[in-house]
Design a protein around this motif. Sequence first.
Motif, PDB file in Angstrom:
ATOM      1  N   UNK B  14       0.836  -1.189   0.000  1.00 54.09           N
ATOM      2  CA  UNK B  14       0.000   0.000   0.000  1.00 54.09           C
ATOM      3  C   UNK B  14       0.879   1.249   0.000  1.00 54.09           C
ATOM      4  N   UNK B  15       0.223   2.361  -0.053  1.00 51.98           N
ATOM      5  CA  UNK B  15       0.872   3.666   0.071  1.00 51.98           C
ATOM      6  C   UNK B  15       1.925   3.893  -0.991  1.00 51.98           C
ATOM      7  N   UNK B  16       1.760   3.266  -2.136  1.00 50.34           N
ATOM      8  CA  UNK B  16       2.588   3.619  -3.268  1.00 50.34           C
ATOM      9  C   UNK B  16       3.999   3.081  -3.234  1.00 50.34           C
ATOM     10  N   UNK B  17       4.238   2.027  -2.520  1.00 49.64           N
ATOM     11  CA  UNK B  17       5.561   1.445  -2.513  1.00 49.64           C
ATOM     12  C   UNK B  17       5.962   1.060  -3.924  1.00 49.64           C
ATOM     13  N   UNK B  18       7.201   1.385  -4.278  1.00 43.61           N
ATOM     14  CA  UNK B  18       7.663   1.091  -5.629  1.00 43.61           C
ATOM     15  C   UNK B  18       8.629  -0.080  -5.657  1.00 43.61           C
ATOM     16  N   UNK B 120      -7.638  12.801   1.402  1.00 43.55           N
ATOM     17  CA  UNK B 120      -7.293  11.847   0.347  1.00 43.55           C
ATOM     18  C   UNK B 120      -6.025  11.072   0.655  1.00 43.55           C
ATOM     19  N   UNK B 121      -5.263  11.548   1.637  1.00 44.65           N
ATOM     20  CA  UNK B 121      -4.001  10.880   1.942  1.00 44.65           C
ATOM     21  C   UNK B 121      -4.101   9.970   3.161  1.00 44.65           C
ATOM     22  N   UNK B 122      -4.902  10.380   4.118  1.00 41.13           N
ATOM     23  CA  UNK B 122      -5.042   9.658   5.389  1.00 41.13           C
ATOM     24  C   UNK B 122      -3.696   9.526   6.102  1.00 41.13           C
ATOM     25  N   UNK B 123      -2.792  10.436   5.810  1.00 44.05           N
ATOM     26  CA  UNK B 123      -1.475  10.446   6.443  1.00 44.05           C
ATOM     27  C   UNK B 123      -1.416  11.623   7.404  1.00 44.05           C
ATOM     28  N   UNK B 124      -0.788  11.387   8.564  1.00 48.25           N
ATOM     29  CA  UNK B 124      -0.658  12.444   9.551  1.00 48.25           C
ATOM     30  C   UNK B 124       0.002  13.664   8.893  1.00 48.25           C
ATOM     31  N   UNK B 125      -0.660  14.817   8.925  1.00 47.84           N
ATOM     32  CA  UNK B 125      -0.091  15.995   8.252  1.00 47.84           C
ATOM     33  C   UNK B 125       0.908  16.723   9.149  1.00 47.84           C
ATOM     34  N   UNK B 126       1.585  17.619   8.530  1.00 49.35           N
ATOM     35  CA  UNK B 126       2.455  18.519   9.281  1.00 49.35           C
ATOM     36  C   UNK B 126       1.698  19.827   9.433  1.00 49.35           C
ATOM     37  N   UNK B 127       1.013  19.949  10.534  1.00 50.44           N
ATOM     38  CA  UNK B 127       0.130  21.101  10.676  1.00 50.44           C
ATOM     39  C   UNK B 127      -0.966  21.030   9.647  1.00 50.44           C
ATOM     40  N   UNK B 128      -0.987  22.006   8.764  1.00 48.49           N
ATOM     41  CA  UNK B 128      -1.983  21.992   7.698  1.00 48.49           C
ATOM     42  C   UNK B 128      -1.422  21.535   6.377  1.00 48.49           C
ATOM     43  N   UNK B 129      -0.239  20.981   6.419  1.00 45.30           N
ATOM     44  CA  UNK B 129       0.420  20.567   5.179  1.00 45.30           C
ATOM     45  C   UNK B 129       0.436  19.047   5.069  1.00 45.30           C
ATOM     46  N   UNK B 130       0.075  18.575   3.899  1.00 47.31           N
ATOM     47  CA  UNK B 130      -0.011  17.125   3.700  1.00 47.31           C
ATOM     48  C   UNK B 130       1.371  16.492   3.653  1.00 47.31           C
ATOM     49  N   UNK B 131       1.410  15.218   4.044  1.00 47.39           N
ATOM     50  CA  UNK B 131       2.700  14.508   4.001  1.00 47.39           C
ATOM     51  C   UNK B 131       2.596  13.159   3.300  1.00 47.39           C
ATOM     52  N   UNK B 132       1.493  12.893   2.718  1.00 46.73           N
ATOM     53  CA  UNK B 132       1.374  11.571   2.098  1.00 46.73           C
ATOM     54  C   UNK B 132       0.790  11.649   0.718  1.00 46.73           C
ATOM     55  N   UNK B 133       0.956  10.596  -0.020  1.00 52.63           N
ATOM     56  CA  UNK B 133       0.317  10.538  -1.340  1.00 52.63           C
ATOM     57  C   UNK B 133      -1.180  10.290  -1.200  1.00 52.63           C
ATOM     58  N   UNK B 134      -1.897  10.848  -2.122  1.00 52.61           N
ATOM     59  CA  UNK B 134      -3.344  10.674  -2.105  1.00 52.61           C
ATOM     60  C   UNK B 134      -3.731   9.353  -2.757  1.00 52.61           C
ATOM     61  N   UNK B 135      -4.977   9.001  -2.576  1.00 51.70           N
ATOM     62  CA  UNK B 135      -5.490   7.730  -3.103  1.00 51.70           C
ATOM     63  C   UNK B 135      -5.229   7.621  -4.594  1.00 51.70           C
ATOM     64  N   UNK B 136      -5.487   8.679  -5.350  1.00 57.80           N
ATOM     65  CA  UNK B 136      -5.346   8.574  -6.800  1.00 57.80           C
ATOM     66  C   UNK B 136      -3.905   8.323  -7.193  1.00 57.80           C
ATOM     67  N   UNK B 448      -8.578   1.730   1.668  1.00 57.47           N
ATOM     68  CA  UNK B 448      -8.011   0.377   1.635  1.00 57.47           C
ATOM     69  C   UNK B 448      -8.973  -0.563   0.913  1.00 57.47           C
ATOM     70  N   UNK B 449     -10.243  -0.383   1.187  1.00 58.24           N
ATOM     71  CA  UNK B 449     -11.224  -1.242   0.524  1.00 58.24           C
ATOM     72  C   UNK B 449     -11.285  -0.939  -0.975  1.00 58.24           C
ATOM     73  N   UNK B 461      -4.847   2.126   4.839  1.00 57.74           N
ATOM     74  CA  UNK B 461      -4.379   3.144   3.887  1.00 57.74           C
ATOM     75  C   UNK B 461      -3.921   4.343   4.695  1.00 57.74           C
ATOM     76  N   UNK B 462      -2.708   4.831   4.360  1.00 59.50           N
ATOM     77  CA  UNK B 462      -2.180   5.980   5.073  1.00 59.50           C
ATOM     78  C   UNK B 462      -1.595   5.572   6.414  1.00 59.50           C
TER      79      UNK B 462
END
Lengths: 517, 501
Positions: B14-18, B120-136, B448-449, B461-462
């Motif tokens: 998950x989470x875009x692992x390459x 869309x990321x479900x990742x803990x943000x840094x304040x108001x800034x996203x830190x994760x990739x989104x679902x798409x 995740x579903x 997810x996230x």
Amino acid sequence: MPSGRYVCNDKIHPAVTQARRLTAVEYQNAISDLFDGRLTPSTNYPGSAGKSVTGFSTEAVLNDIGTGGAEQLMFAAEDVALQLPAALAQMTPCATSAPNESCVNTFLDVYGTRAYRRLLSAAERTELLDEYRAGVASGASFTESMAMLVDHLLQMPQFLYVAEGAAGTGRPLNGYELASRLSFMLTDSIPDDALLAAAPSLTDPATLTAQATRLLASTKANTTIARFFREWTGTTQVAPADKNQVAFPFFDAAYAQSMNQSFDRFVVDQVRSQGTLRTLLRSTDAFVDSTMASFFGVTAPPQGQWAKVSLDGQRYSGVVTQPAMMASLAHESETSFVFRGRFIRKHLLCENLGTPPADAQSIFGSLPLPPNPTGKDISAVVVARPECSGCHALMNPAGLAFEQFDAVGRYRTSYSSGKTIDPSGVLPSVGARPGVAAHDLSFADQTSMMEQLTNEPLVADCLATQVFRFTFSRMETPADACAIQAIGDALTASGGTLSQAIMAMTTTDAFTHRSDL
Amino acid sequence: MSQRIDRRRFLIGSAGSLLALPMLEALAPRTGFAQTAAPPKRLVVVFHPHGRVVGPGSNENWSPASATGPLPPVGTAPSGALAALAPISNEIVTLSNIDNIVRHTSGDADGHASPSATCMTCVVPNGGTARGPALDYVAGLRLRSSPAQRMAIVIPAQAAPFDNSVTENNVFLGPNGTPGNYQAIDPVQLISDLFASVQAGPPPPPPPTPTLIDRLTARRGSILDGVAAGFTSFRAGLNSADQARLDQHAQFIRDTELRYPAVPPTPSPAPLSCAPPSASSVPNYNWPDFRKGEHDDVFAQTQIETLVQALACDVTRTASLNFWPQYDPGFVTEFAPATSPYIAGNWHASIHGDGSPNDPSPGSLTKGFGFYAKYYTKLIQRLAAIRDVDGSRLLDNTLVVWVSDLGYGSAHYCYNYPVVLAGMKSAFPKGQGRHVVGQVNSLGDLYAQVLRMLGGSDTTFGSTGTLASAAGSTSINFMTQLGRPGLITKDTPLHFGPLDL
């Protein structure tokens, strides 16, 4: 009931009827008639199941669908619908010139009315139109959409069921209901266009009689007449598989077919040629082609043709000794005096014999029989058993009278063992009616027995009862006495014929009215 | 074979692992669309701002029902806000009780930034800034046929002014909150960007023309239903004994009917799958005047067609439709242009019920929301009308997820998100045409579903764990009042398990 007769002019005497699904025979005829023979009925249509109480195949409960029945009906409808595209242009010319909803309505005017046996209501027409529209909406062509409509039409209860509206304590049938009754009674099929056209006037007795006369005279009635006599007498469509091919190596399919046709021609002729109860039971007529001529030992007609011949009156007696009936009321190799005797007591005299004990077969298998027993030897052993004698003492003498007809209906005077057949006997306890005690009939052979039975009033009553059961697809109740009496009167009137008895049925209150009670 | 490789690639993680992706991609056939035997799986995300717009409370017009059950039949509005979904109610599943849990790891006081960064990321943000990739982004990596294919595209659905800055579009994001796959807002530019190298190859083989027996067979369930209805009407005139006989027959029909699908045959899809739009196909195009809100109707339809064709032409297998303008959509198509309260007023302020001259009435807000529902329906219908490589509907192989940044926009609530799923009917064991009110689930559970429905084996997810463990702090007191009442504590898990689909 003064003088043993019912008072019937005191009030209307309607009859109870049940909704019933078309039998397989009726379905075959209905599909053929509905589409003028252009579409072939499906063999997927579910047939009857169970044991008939009356002996007639139209009993409602026999034709209830079971598990899988709905699916079979669906398959049957699809089988027919699939044939529509090839025939539609002939059936409805506008399908080619103007394939639109107006054309669908034109189709419904003819085929919807035939299928439902009456004019379609606005809601019914819309429902069928919607099937067509759904087809068009799905991208189907006009012809395919019409086939979808037919697929739906042939699964609708209005087509599948002979059913009349609720009647409470009684009401006269409307013209379309009468048309259906008449048509299914006399032709095992839906009303033809002439009958539907006359339907609004069928409540007029003269019109009803005129249509009944027309239908009974039509060739379509032949198979229905034959069905009545076959189901009444227990005469099946005999086939080679029914008989032991070692004992009867000549009994092939062609032979069986000739025998079956011979029976049908005899009974139809009885109705068509002003036959009476007497001629039905005592005629020496038989119908022969080359095969049956050889069977009877008479001169054969030209190949491929049938002829009516007169047989030896010392041997043959009406419908009962028709080979197909004797062969049907027999085992594979041997005769069955039980089957034949049961017909006399139960279906010719309308006696209630009850049902045999569950272990009847094992009892029979354990009976000590002498070597090469005759029918009378076997009967004597059976009747000696107390648990068997109640019925077999009544049935066996009548059946033993026909021992001179082997398992395929051939006349004989001795068994294969060389023992002579003695067809004489005494038929006990015959003719009990209100005010009339039962008596015994002594006879030298089956012809003398049939002669005496022909004169028994109970036999006429019973045949009238059989006509009633055939028409209404159920056993009679006391409330039906007037209808049965009317049929019996027609049968026993001076010069009364079988066809007059059938016609008499159609003029009874029971036929023209119905009740739910 | 290609399907097996696709599935293995999806199982990477998950989470875009390459990890190991290049090798697998090398193994994957570089198939042209028309050569593909089986249709690829696709994902479409539809996004709109401000959640249910109205509520929470008695005026909340979004929920079709308070309990799990079938949606009203096609043609009947599922709810006030979702009235425009009536034509496709048999194609959708609506979900209640989906919460944005991870948002509560942030103490950011901005009511929009943290939800946007997490929805869309479900990742803990840094304040108001996203830190994760989104679902798409995650799905796009997995679904694309090769690195040469666009992994995902995000297409603006409204022409009202907005820019492509992260500040304004802090939703469709790449790893560590990097900008996602936003596309040009100019529709003509977008067409040029996406389809410059695309040629409408030979059309896929047409589906076999159904024969009459095909048509009869296909309608068995529905014709049985119609016949059963006929029995019901016919029996009305009969006596009770005859009615019982017909009832028995009708019951056998019902029993039989269960063995056949009740749906009528699907209308034949459009004859051509990949039909790249041309610049001249954009009506009344006059950039930049075209950006004004009064063109939203034409704009949205143009963008939907572009998105659908991007999927049909296999430009990408992951596409998003982004209804973003927070502050000044006019919704002129929902109101007569001169009467829309949101031309002179402010949609965002109206939802919050503040400012002037605004119209915060639930009726007007619900009516404005209808714009989103209307174009969601158009998107689904368009996907249903396009033929896939195997003759099936494009919709049958495309999962469409409609989400938002908030649960209720009125006060930035982050619970009870309005979620609608559609497409990929085979991925819904309990069928579509349902409203699901399950246990509380997180957006992480939902995504995740979604990934599982696309072939993955993801269970989360996230970010995972609890609010405290994910945040690395037991101090989670910020904005907890915006969560589901009574739910948000330091021990609240970020995942609750599968949804009732």
